[in-house]
Design an enzyme around this catalytic site. Structure first.
Site, PDB file in Angstrom:
ATOM      1  N   LYS A   1       0.820  -1.224   0.000  1.00  0.00           N
ATOM      2  CA  LYS A   1       0.000   0.000   0.000  1.00  0.00           C
ATOM      3  C   LYS A   1       0.850   1.269   0.000  1.00  0.00           C
ATOM      4  O   LYS A   1       2.030   1.253   0.349  1.00  0.00           O
ATOM      5  CB  LYS A   1      -0.997  -0.039   1.156  1.00  0.00           C
TER       6      LYS A   1
ATOM      7  N   ARG B   1      -3.549  -9.889   5.327  1.00  0.00           N
ATOM      8  CA  ARG B   1      -3.921 -10.061   3.905  1.00  0.00           C
ATOM      9  C   ARG B   1      -2.734  -9.592   3.072  1.00  0.00           C
ATOM     10  O   ARG B   1      -2.379  -8.415   3.141  1.00  0.00           O
ATOM     11  CB  ARG B   1      -5.180  -9.229   3.631  1.00  0.00           C
TER      12      ARG B   1
HETATM   13  C1  9MG Z   1     -10.074  -5.900  -0.835  1.00  0.00           C
HETATM   14  N1  9MG Z   1      -9.121  -5.262   0.043  1.00  0.00           N
HETATM   15  C2  9MG Z   1      -8.130  -4.398  -0.317  1.00  0.00           C
HETATM   16  N2  9MG Z   1      -7.454  -4.000   0.769  1.00  0.00           N
HETATM   17  C3  9MG Z   1      -8.035  -4.619   1.828  1.00  0.00           C
HETATM   18  C4  9MG Z   1      -7.806  -4.602   3.211  1.00  0.00           C
HETATM   19  O1  9MG Z   1      -6.861  -3.851   3.751  1.00  0.00           O
HETATM   20  N3  9MG Z   1      -8.592  -5.360   4.003  1.00  0.00           N
HETATM   21  C5  9MG Z   1      -9.585  -6.117   3.481  1.00  0.00           C
HETATM   22  N4  9MG Z   1     -10.341  -6.855   4.331  1.00  0.00           N
HETATM   23  N5  9MG Z   1      -9.851  -6.165   2.170  1.00  0.00           N
HETATM   24  C6  9MG Z   1      -9.096  -5.435   1.374  1.00  0.00           C
END
Ligand code: 9MG
Length: 276
Positions: free
Chosen positions: A223, A257
């Site tokens: 990010k 994630r």
């Molecule tokens: C789909 N998506 C993109 N970034 C995300 C994040 O930080 N958390 C979750 N749950 N989904 C995300």
């Protein structure tokens, strides 16, 4: 602590790695729909071989400024990939805010609904509640993907307070609709209507969100805040992403994630070997 999902009750005694499979035109080769589905299925196989505990499959890019595909387009993208993913022996999550996509994904056997809109779209809460066991991840987002990064602000500059109040309200709405607490994970939504300073504040105070009584899922992978902290473009944020995942776990995240599963799994193994 555990997280109840449809086929699997996930043990959160060790942090789990959720591998990202984006089935969007900019993610896989441009060789048409079939080539894209093939590449996405192969990517699922690879992430499972690398140690992913969960696969998160989405056909809707939520990057700032991204175009929102319609329901049919989303379904065309994710359907063949979900069909394959549910055969791989790990829980499968669908990343969507669209109740029609949710319903079809459930019919295909997915275990988790990962909703960046926290089941606020009309009908979404009802779809999730109608299933007796599907797990849900409710995420905080301020604004809409197209505009959310245009100078985001929070009352009294209290981003943690705003996120905590929102997540508590969505958790309560889910429980009131019949979704048991054990099925709910919460996510502060790094980068979704937040400046780098807001994201850093959320990271530093993340533990306060544990008081909400649900496992925390954090997504820092590649990010832009990591770009601000390192000065690196998105293609060079592997080390930064792994470091952020470790930091999130240190601050109480139960699930991270990530795009780079193998590296994150190794880092977590070393961390646990040395620190615990
Ligand atoms: C789909 N998506 C993109 N970034 C995300 C994040 O930080 N958390 C979750 N749950 N989904 C995300």
């Amino acid at each position: 602590m555990t997280w109840q999902t449809r086929r699997f009750r996930l043990d959160l005694a060790r942090p789990l790695v959720m591998g990202i499979v984006n089935v969007t035109p900019d993610s896989f080769s441009d060789g048409g729909r079939f080539a894209q589905a093939d590449a996405a299925r192969a990517h699922c196989d690879r992430l499972v071989a690398e140690g992913a505990d969960i696969l998160d499959i989405g056909g809707e890019s939520t990057r700032p400024g991204a175009r929102l595909p319609d329901t049919a387009e989303q379904l065309d993208r994710v359907r063949p990939v979900l069909r394959h993913a549910v055969t791989l022996g790990v829980p499968v999550s669908v990343d969507t805010a669209d109740p029609v996509v949710m319903r079809e994904a459930l019919a295909l056997g997915v275990d988790i609904l990962n909703d960046v809109r926290a089941l606020q779209a009309p009908g979404a809460l009802e779809v999730a509640a109608a299933d007796p066991a599907v797990g849900v991840c409710l995420m905080h987002m301020q604004g809409e993907p197209g505009t959310m990064q245009a100078a985001p602000r929070y009352p009294d500059d209290d981003v943690l307070g705003a996120v905590a109040r929102f997540l508590a309200a969505r958790r309560d709405a889910a429980e009131a609709a019949g979704i048991a607490r054990e099925r709910i994970a919460l996510d502060p939504g790094i980068g979704f209507g937040k400046t780098p300073a807001h994201n850093v504040e959320l990271a530093r105070r993340q533990r306060e969100l544990l008081a909400l009584g649900c496992p925390l899922l954090l997504g820092w992978s590649r990010k832009s805040t990591l770009g601000v902290l390192t000065g690196r473009p998105v293609g060079e944020r592997l080390a930064a992403s792994v470091a952020a995942a470790l930091a999130a776990v240190r601050q109480g995240a139960a699930i991270v994630r990530v795009h780079d599963v193998a590296e994150t799994v190794d880092a977590l193994k070393v961390w646990h070997g040395l620190v615990q």
